[in-house]
Design an enzyme around this catalytic site. Structure first.
Site, PDB file in Angstrom:
ATOM      1  N   ASP A 164       0.824  -1.208   0.000  1.00  0.00           N
ATOM      2  CA  ASP A 164       0.000   0.000   0.000  1.00  0.00           C
ATOM      3  C   ASP A 164       0.859   1.259   0.000  1.00  0.00           C
ATOM      4  OD1 ASP A 164      -2.573  -1.042  -0.093  1.00  0.00           O
ATOM      5  OD2 ASP A 164      -2.754  -1.203   2.077  1.00  0.00           O
ATOM      6  N   PHE A 165       1.861   1.282   0.851  1.00  0.00           N
ATOM      7  CA  PHE A 165       2.687   2.478   0.946  1.00  0.00           C
ATOM      8  C   PHE A 165       3.552   2.665  -0.306  1.00  0.00           C
ATOM      9  CE2 PHE A 165       1.800   1.907   5.524  1.00  0.00           C
ATOM     10  CZ  PHE A 165       1.292   3.175   5.773  1.00  0.00           C
TER      11      PHE A 165
END
Length: 414
Positions: A164-165
Protein backbone atom coordinates in the site's frame (compact mmCIF):
# COMPACT_ATOMS: atom_id res chain seq x y z
CA UNK A 1 6.28 21.12 5.42
CA UNK A 2 8.17 22.09 2.31
CA UNK A 3 6.52 24.28 -0.32
CA UNK A 4 7.94 22.75 -3.49
CA UNK A 5 4.43 22.01 -4.78
CA UNK A 6 2.94 25.30 -3.68
CA UNK A 7 0.24 26.37 -6.14
CA UNK A 8 -0.75 22.80 -7.01
CA UNK A 9 -4.24 21.69 -5.93
CA UNK A 10 -5.51 18.11 -5.94
CA UNK A 11 -8.88 16.54 -5.26
CA UNK A 12 -8.63 13.26 -3.36
CA UNK A 13 -11.50 10.78 -3.01
CA UNK A 14 -9.89 7.98 -1.04
CA UNK A 15 -10.15 5.26 1.52
CA UNK A 16 -7.79 2.97 3.45
CA UNK A 17 -4.00 3.38 2.88
CA UNK A 18 -2.55 3.58 -0.63
CA UNK A 19 -4.65 6.41 -2.04
CA UNK A 20 -4.49 8.62 1.10
CA UNK A 21 -0.72 8.06 1.16
CA UNK A 22 -0.36 9.53 -2.34
CA UNK A 23 -2.22 12.64 -1.25
CA UNK A 24 -0.29 12.85 2.01
CA UNK A 25 3.09 12.90 0.27
CA UNK A 26 1.91 15.63 -2.08
CA UNK A 27 0.53 17.66 0.83
CA UNK A 28 3.79 17.36 2.74
CA UNK A 29 5.55 18.93 -0.22
CA UNK A 30 3.20 21.91 -0.26
CA UNK A 31 0.30 20.88 -2.51
CA UNK A 32 -3.23 21.82 -1.50
CA UNK A 33 -4.89 18.43 -1.15
CA UNK A 34 -8.67 18.56 -0.79
CA UNK A 35 -10.02 15.29 0.49
CA UNK A 36 -13.71 14.71 -0.30
CA UNK A 37 -15.51 12.23 1.95
CA UNK A 38 -19.00 10.92 2.44
CA UNK A 39 -20.83 12.80 5.18
CA UNK A 40 -20.16 10.97 8.42
CA UNK A 41 -16.95 9.49 7.05
CA UNK A 42 -15.93 7.03 4.37
CA UNK A 43 -14.87 3.41 4.65
CA UNK A 44 -11.66 4.25 6.48
CA UNK A 45 -12.90 6.96 8.83
CA UNK A 46 -13.21 4.71 11.86
CA UNK A 47 -10.32 2.35 11.21
CA UNK A 48 -8.68 0.90 14.29
CA UNK A 49 -7.21 2.14 16.52
CA UNK A 50 -9.89 4.47 17.82
CA UNK A 51 -9.48 6.81 20.74
CA UNK A 52 -12.09 6.80 23.49
CA UNK A 53 -13.72 9.74 21.66
CA UNK A 54 -14.11 7.60 18.55
CA UNK A 55 -11.37 9.22 16.44
CA UNK A 56 -9.22 7.03 14.20
CA UNK A 57 -5.47 7.50 14.69
CA UNK A 58 -4.90 5.82 11.32
CA UNK A 59 -7.15 8.32 9.49
CA UNK A 60 -5.64 11.21 11.43
CA UNK A 61 -2.08 10.39 10.39
CA UNK A 62 -2.77 9.54 6.74
CA UNK A 63 -4.59 12.83 6.20
CA UNK A 64 -2.29 15.42 7.73
CA UNK A 65 -1.98 18.77 5.97
CA UNK A 66 -5.09 18.13 3.86
CA UNK A 67 -8.38 19.99 3.63
CA UNK A 68 -11.71 18.23 4.06
CA UNK A 69 -15.02 18.52 2.25
CA UNK A 70 -17.96 16.35 3.34
CA UNK A 71 -20.66 15.61 0.77
CA UNK A 72 -23.45 13.08 0.46
CA UNK A 73 -22.08 11.26 -2.57
CA UNK A 74 -25.05 8.91 -2.51
CA UNK A 75 -27.09 11.75 -4.00
CA UNK A 76 -26.96 13.00 -7.58
CA UNK A 77 -26.20 16.53 -6.40
CA UNK A 78 -23.35 15.36 -4.17
CA UNK A 79 -21.77 13.38 -7.00
CA UNK A 80 -22.18 16.35 -9.32
CA UNK A 81 -20.33 18.58 -6.85
CA UNK A 82 -17.40 16.14 -6.70
CA UNK A 83 -17.23 16.04 -10.49
CA UNK A 84 -17.24 19.83 -10.64
CA UNK A 85 -14.49 20.06 -8.01
CA UNK A 86 -12.35 17.59 -9.96
CA UNK A 87 -12.89 19.43 -13.24
CA UNK A 88 -12.19 22.87 -11.78
CA UNK A 89 -9.08 21.65 -10.00
CA UNK A 90 -7.74 19.51 -12.84
CA UNK A 91 -6.17 16.68 -10.82
CA UNK A 92 -7.79 13.77 -9.02
CA UNK A 93 -6.37 11.01 -6.82
CA UNK A 94 -8.81 8.23 -6.04
CA UNK A 95 -9.34 4.55 -5.46
CA UNK A 96 -13.02 4.71 -6.41
CA UNK A 97 -13.68 2.13 -9.17
CA UNK A 98 -13.44 3.30 -12.77
CA UNK A 99 -17.05 2.26 -13.37
CA UNK A 100 -18.38 5.01 -11.14
CA UNK A 101 -19.37 8.66 -11.32
CA UNK A 102 -15.64 9.47 -11.18
CA UNK A 103 -14.72 7.57 -14.34
CA UNK A 104 -12.12 9.30 -16.45
CA UNK A 105 -14.29 9.68 -19.55
CA UNK A 106 -16.99 11.58 -17.67
CA UNK A 107 -14.44 13.90 -16.05
CA UNK A 108 -12.63 14.42 -19.34
CA UNK A 109 -15.90 15.53 -20.93
CA UNK A 110 -15.93 18.41 -18.46
CA UNK A 111 -12.22 19.15 -18.77
CA UNK A 112 -10.14 17.87 -21.66
CA UNK A 113 -6.76 18.09 -19.91
CA UNK A 114 -7.78 16.52 -16.60
CA UNK A 115 -5.41 14.09 -14.89
CA UNK A 116 -6.86 11.18 -12.95
CA UNK A 117 -4.67 8.89 -10.86
CA UNK A 118 -6.68 5.84 -9.89
CA UNK A 119 -5.43 3.10 -7.58
CA UNK A 120 -7.00 -0.26 -8.37
CA UNK A 121 -6.82 -3.82 -7.04
CA UNK A 122 -5.65 -5.89 -10.01
CA UNK A 123 -5.24 -4.65 -13.55
CA UNK A 124 -8.16 -6.78 -14.76
CA UNK A 125 -10.53 -5.10 -12.32
CA UNK A 126 -10.55 -7.71 -9.56
CA UNK A 127 -10.53 -6.47 -5.99
CA UNK A 128 -7.37 -6.66 -3.94
CA UNK A 129 -5.79 -5.30 -0.80
CA UNK A 130 -2.27 -5.34 0.58
CA UNK A 131 -2.56 -8.67 2.37
CA UNK A 132 -4.06 -10.46 -0.62
CA UNK A 133 -1.51 -9.23 -3.16
CA UNK A 134 1.20 -10.10 -0.66
CA UNK A 135 -0.15 -13.65 -0.59
CA UNK A 136 0.22 -13.76 -4.37
CA UNK A 137 3.77 -12.34 -4.29
CA UNK A 138 5.40 -15.41 -2.75
CA UNK A 139 7.13 -13.61 0.10
CA UNK A 140 5.01 -15.03 2.96
CA UNK A 141 6.01 -18.58 1.98
CA UNK A 142 9.72 -17.65 2.06
CA UNK A 143 9.44 -16.02 5.49
CA UNK A 144 9.90 -17.85 8.77
CA UNK A 145 12.37 -20.01 10.68
CA UNK A 146 14.88 -21.98 8.62
CA UNK A 147 13.92 -25.21 10.34
CA UNK A 148 10.29 -25.07 9.20
CA UNK A 149 9.27 -27.78 6.75
CA UNK A 150 8.92 -26.33 3.27
CA UNK A 151 5.78 -28.31 2.42
CA UNK A 152 3.77 -27.92 5.62
CA UNK A 153 4.88 -24.64 7.23
CA UNK A 154 2.35 -21.78 7.20
CA UNK A 155 2.87 -18.47 5.43
CA UNK A 156 4.08 -15.52 7.49
CA UNK A 157 2.33 -12.25 6.67
CA UNK A 158 4.11 -8.96 7.19
CA UNK A 159 2.40 -6.56 9.59
CA UNK A 160 3.27 -3.44 7.61
CA UNK A 161 1.01 -2.90 4.55
CA UNK A 162 4.14 -2.27 2.53
CA UNK A 163 2.56 -2.68 -0.90
CA UNK A 164 0.00 0.00 0.00
CA UNK A 165 2.69 2.48 0.95
CA UNK A 166 4.81 1.67 -2.11
CA UNK A 167 1.71 2.03 -4.29
CA UNK A 168 0.87 5.39 -2.70
CA UNK A 169 4.38 6.68 -3.28
CA UNK A 170 4.39 5.45 -6.87
CA UNK A 171 1.01 7.09 -7.48
CA UNK A 172 2.33 10.44 -6.28
CA UNK A 173 5.33 10.02 -8.60
CA UNK A 174 3.14 9.05 -11.58
CA UNK A 175 0.84 12.02 -10.94
CA UNK A 176 3.77 14.45 -10.95
CA UNK A 177 5.06 12.86 -14.16
CA UNK A 178 1.63 13.40 -15.76
CA UNK A 179 1.62 17.01 -14.55
CA UNK A 180 5.00 17.60 -16.15
CA UNK A 181 3.75 16.04 -19.37
CA UNK A 182 0.69 18.30 -19.36
CA UNK A 183 2.88 21.35 -18.76
CA UNK A 184 4.90 20.40 -21.85
CA UNK A 185 2.10 19.28 -24.16
CA UNK A 186 -1.23 20.47 -22.76
CA UNK A 187 -2.46 16.86 -22.66
CA UNK A 188 -4.25 15.31 -19.71
CA UNK A 189 -3.70 11.73 -18.60
CA UNK A 190 -5.56 8.78 -17.20
CA UNK A 191 -3.35 6.86 -14.77
CA UNK A 192 -4.40 3.45 -13.47
CA UNK A 193 -2.12 2.01 -10.80
CA UNK A 194 -3.08 -1.56 -9.85
CA UNK A 195 -1.88 -2.54 -6.39
CA UNK A 196 -1.23 -6.06 -7.66
CA UNK A 197 1.01 -4.76 -10.45
CA UNK A 198 2.95 -2.66 -7.94
CA UNK A 199 3.57 -5.81 -5.91
CA UNK A 200 4.52 -8.24 -8.68
CA UNK A 201 6.41 -5.49 -10.52
CA UNK A 202 8.45 -4.81 -7.40
CA UNK A 203 9.19 -8.52 -7.10
CA UNK A 204 10.51 -8.39 -10.67
CA UNK A 205 12.47 -5.15 -10.15
CA UNK A 206 14.20 -6.67 -7.13
CA UNK A 207 15.53 -9.52 -9.28
CA UNK A 208 13.59 -12.11 -7.28
CA UNK A 209 11.42 -13.16 -10.22
CA UNK A 210 14.43 -13.78 -12.42
CA UNK A 211 16.04 -15.66 -9.55
CA UNK A 212 13.08 -18.03 -9.18
CA UNK A 213 13.00 -18.71 -12.90
CA UNK A 214 16.75 -19.27 -12.99
CA UNK A 215 16.73 -21.54 -9.95
CA UNK A 216 13.66 -23.42 -11.05
CA UNK A 217 12.51 -23.50 -7.44
CA UNK A 218 11.65 -21.36 -4.44
CA UNK A 219 14.18 -19.83 -2.10
CA UNK A 220 14.51 -21.60 1.24
CA UNK A 221 13.39 -19.96 4.46
CA UNK A 222 16.27 -18.31 6.30
CA UNK A 223 14.74 -17.01 9.50
CA UNK A 224 16.32 -13.62 10.19
CA UNK A 225 19.37 -14.20 8.01
CA UNK A 226 19.88 -11.88 5.04
CA UNK A 227 19.54 -13.57 1.68
CA UNK A 228 22.74 -13.63 -0.33
CA UNK A 229 24.89 -11.75 2.17
CA UNK A 230 26.11 -11.93 5.75
CA UNK A 231 23.66 -10.77 8.37
CA UNK A 232 21.50 -12.10 11.17
CA UNK A 233 20.20 -11.43 14.64
CA UNK A 234 22.30 -12.36 17.67
CA UNK A 235 21.60 -12.43 21.40
CA UNK A 236 23.90 -10.76 23.93
CA UNK A 237 24.72 -12.22 27.33
CA UNK A 238 22.13 -10.00 29.01
CA UNK A 239 19.34 -11.07 26.66
CA UNK A 240 19.38 -8.17 24.18
CA UNK A 241 18.78 -9.18 20.59
CA UNK A 242 20.51 -7.18 17.85
CA UNK A 243 20.94 -7.31 14.08
CA UNK A 244 24.24 -7.04 12.22
CA UNK A 245 24.83 -6.86 8.48
CA UNK A 246 27.87 -6.86 6.20
CA UNK A 247 27.22 -6.09 2.55
CA UNK A 248 30.68 -4.68 1.84
CA UNK A 249 34.25 -5.68 2.58
CA UNK A 250 34.61 -2.74 4.95
CA UNK A 251 31.51 -3.75 6.89
CA UNK A 252 32.78 -7.33 7.11
CA UNK A 253 36.17 -6.22 8.38
CA UNK A 254 34.45 -4.10 11.00
CA UNK A 255 32.43 -7.04 12.28
CA UNK A 256 35.49 -9.28 12.50
CA UNK A 257 37.27 -6.54 14.45
CA UNK A 258 34.34 -5.83 16.77
CA UNK A 259 33.79 -9.49 17.61
CA UNK A 260 37.58 -10.11 17.74
CA UNK A 261 37.30 -13.33 15.76
CA UNK A 262 40.03 -13.08 13.10
CA UNK A 263 41.64 -16.46 14.05
CA UNK A 264 38.31 -18.32 14.02
CA UNK A 265 37.35 -16.79 10.67
CA UNK A 266 40.75 -17.71 9.22
CA UNK A 267 40.27 -21.28 10.37
CA UNK A 268 36.93 -21.59 8.54
CA UNK A 269 38.49 -20.07 5.43
CA UNK A 270 41.34 -22.58 5.54
CA UNK A 271 38.99 -25.51 6.11
CA UNK A 272 37.01 -24.69 2.96
CA UNK A 273 39.78 -23.07 0.90
CA UNK A 274 37.80 -19.83 0.57
CA UNK A 275 38.19 -16.20 1.55
CA UNK A 276 35.49 -14.02 3.06
CA UNK A 277 36.89 -10.50 2.84
CA UNK A 278 35.85 -9.88 -0.76
CA UNK A 279 33.05 -12.39 -1.25
CA UNK A 280 29.40 -12.03 -0.32
CA UNK A 281 28.89 -15.45 -1.86
CA UNK A 282 31.38 -17.17 0.41
CA UNK A 283 30.14 -15.43 3.53
CA UNK A 284 26.58 -16.43 2.69
CA UNK A 285 27.44 -20.00 1.72
CA UNK A 286 29.28 -20.65 4.99
CA UNK A 287 26.95 -18.54 7.12
CA UNK A 288 26.03 -21.27 9.61
CA UNK A 289 29.62 -21.81 10.73
CA UNK A 290 30.19 -18.07 10.88
CA UNK A 291 26.94 -17.49 12.79
CA UNK A 292 28.06 -19.97 15.43
CA UNK A 293 31.33 -18.11 15.93
CA UNK A 294 29.60 -14.74 16.19
CA UNK A 295 26.99 -16.02 18.62
CA UNK A 296 29.72 -17.60 20.72
CA UNK A 297 31.22 -14.17 21.30
CA UNK A 298 27.85 -12.51 21.87
CA UNK A 299 27.18 -15.09 24.60
CA UNK A 300 30.07 -13.65 26.60
CA UNK A 301 29.27 -9.92 26.38
CA UNK A 302 26.47 -7.64 27.58
CA UNK A 303 24.82 -5.59 24.85
CA UNK A 304 26.21 -2.21 25.94
CA UNK A 305 29.75 -3.57 25.64
CA UNK A 306 28.96 -5.24 22.33
CA UNK A 307 27.33 -2.05 20.96
CA UNK A 308 30.35 0.06 21.95
CA UNK A 309 32.68 -2.32 20.10
CA UNK A 310 30.42 -2.44 17.05
CA UNK A 311 30.15 1.36 16.93
CA UNK A 312 33.89 1.85 17.36
CA UNK A 313 34.56 -0.50 14.45
CA UNK A 314 32.11 1.39 12.21
CA UNK A 315 29.80 -1.57 11.68
CA UNK A 316 26.17 -1.68 10.61
CA UNK A 317 24.04 -2.90 13.50
CA UNK A 318 20.92 -2.11 15.51
CA UNK A 319 19.19 -3.42 18.61
CA UNK A 320 15.72 -4.86 18.25
CA UNK A 321 13.05 -2.73 19.87
CA UNK A 322 9.37 -3.20 20.41
CA UNK A 323 7.35 -0.63 18.50
CA UNK A 324 6.35 0.93 21.82
CA UNK A 325 10.04 1.31 22.63
CA UNK A 326 10.68 2.82 19.19
CA UNK A 327 7.87 5.34 19.66
CA UNK A 328 9.52 6.48 22.91
CA UNK A 329 13.12 6.37 21.66
CA UNK A 330 15.06 9.60 22.10
CA UNK A 331 17.28 9.17 19.03
CA UNK A 332 14.62 7.81 16.69
CA UNK A 333 11.94 10.31 17.64
CA UNK A 334 12.61 12.95 20.30
CA UNK A 335 15.89 14.26 18.84
CA UNK A 336 14.98 13.52 15.22
CA UNK A 337 14.21 16.72 13.21
CA UNK A 338 11.78 14.64 11.13
CA UNK A 339 9.30 14.87 14.01
CA UNK A 340 7.42 17.72 15.59
CA UNK A 341 4.39 18.15 17.79
CA UNK A 342 1.26 18.40 15.68
CA UNK A 343 -1.21 20.94 17.06
CA UNK A 344 -4.97 20.44 17.26
CA UNK A 345 -5.21 16.77 16.30
CA UNK A 346 -8.88 15.86 15.85
CA UNK A 347 -8.33 13.08 18.37
CA UNK A 348 -7.26 15.60 21.00
CA UNK A 349 -4.24 13.37 21.65
CA UNK A 350 -0.86 15.09 21.41
CA UNK A 351 2.06 13.08 20.05
CA UNK A 352 5.05 13.48 17.72
CA UNK A 353 4.16 13.55 14.03
CA UNK A 354 6.50 13.26 11.03
CA UNK A 355 6.94 15.87 8.37
CA UNK A 356 8.22 15.07 4.87
CA UNK A 357 10.85 12.33 4.84
CA UNK A 358 13.16 14.25 2.53
CA UNK A 359 15.77 16.32 4.33
CA UNK A 360 16.53 19.56 2.48
CA UNK A 361 19.36 21.26 4.39
CA UNK A 362 18.81 24.65 2.75
CA UNK A 363 15.07 24.70 3.47
CA UNK A 364 13.09 24.87 6.67
CA UNK A 365 11.10 21.67 7.12
CA UNK A 366 8.61 23.36 9.45
CA UNK A 367 6.24 21.78 11.91
CA UNK A 368 3.92 19.00 10.79
CA UNK A 369 0.34 19.99 10.09
CA UNK A 370 -2.66 18.39 11.70
CA UNK A 371 -5.38 16.45 9.93
CA UNK A 372 -8.64 18.31 9.34
CA UNK A 373 -11.94 17.65 11.03
CA UNK A 374 -14.25 15.98 8.57
CA UNK A 375 -15.99 18.69 6.54
CA UNK A 376 -13.97 21.50 8.10
CA UNK A 377 -13.33 23.14 4.73
CA UNK A 378 -16.60 22.39 2.94
CA UNK A 379 -17.86 25.96 2.83
CA UNK A 380 -14.49 27.49 1.94
CA UNK A 381 -13.79 25.08 -0.93
CA UNK A 382 -17.27 25.24 -2.43
CA UNK A 383 -17.14 29.03 -2.36
CA UNK A 384 -13.59 29.43 -3.68
CA UNK A 385 -13.49 26.53 -6.14
CA UNK A 386 -17.07 26.50 -7.46
CA UNK A 387 -18.04 30.10 -6.76
CA UNK A 388 -21.08 29.19 -4.70
CA UNK A 389 -22.54 31.92 -2.52
CA UNK A 390 -23.42 31.59 1.14
CA UNK A 391 -27.09 31.17 0.30
CA UNK A 392 -26.48 28.32 -2.12
CA UNK A 393 -24.12 26.59 0.29
CA UNK A 394 -26.58 27.06 3.14
CA UNK A 395 -29.31 25.44 1.05
CA UNK A 396 -27.06 22.44 0.30
CA UNK A 397 -26.32 22.10 4.01
CA UNK A 398 -30.02 22.24 4.85
CA UNK A 399 -30.71 19.57 2.23
CA UNK A 400 -28.05 17.29 3.74
CA UNK A 401 -25.89 17.32 0.61
CA UNK A 402 -23.05 19.20 2.34
CA UNK A 403 -21.82 18.93 5.91
CA UNK A 404 -19.52 21.17 7.90
CA UNK A 405 -16.95 20.31 10.57
CA UNK A 406 -17.61 17.33 12.82
CA UNK A 407 -15.41 18.85 15.54
CA UNK A 408 -18.15 18.44 18.11
CA UNK A 409 -19.10 14.88 17.17
CA UNK A 410 -17.46 11.48 17.42
CA UNK A 411 -15.31 10.21 14.58
CA UNK A 412 -17.47 7.16 13.85
CA UNK A 413 -19.76 7.00 10.85
CA UNK A 414 -23.34 8.13 11.29
Amino acid sequence: MYQLLSGLSLIEVSSFVASPTAGLYCAQMGAEVIRVDQIGGGLDYDRYQLTTEGRSLSWENLNRAKKSVALDMRTAKGRELVQELAAKTGQLITNVPEKSFLNHAALKAAREDIITARIMGWGDGRQAMDFTVNAASGYPLMTGPAEWDADTAPPVNQLLPAWDFICGAYTAFALLAALRHRDMTGEGSELRIPLGDVAIGTVANSGAMAEMLYRGSDRERLGNAIWGAFGRDFMSRDGKRFMVAALTSKQWAGLVEAFDIAPQVAAIEAAHNVEFAQSDHNRFTHRDELFAVFQGVADTLDYDVMAERLARAGTTFERYRTMHEAANDRVLVDDNPLFGQSPKNPSGFRYPAPGPFANMPQRERGAPHSAPYLGADSEEILAERLGLGTGAIGKLIDEGVVATSDADTLGTRS
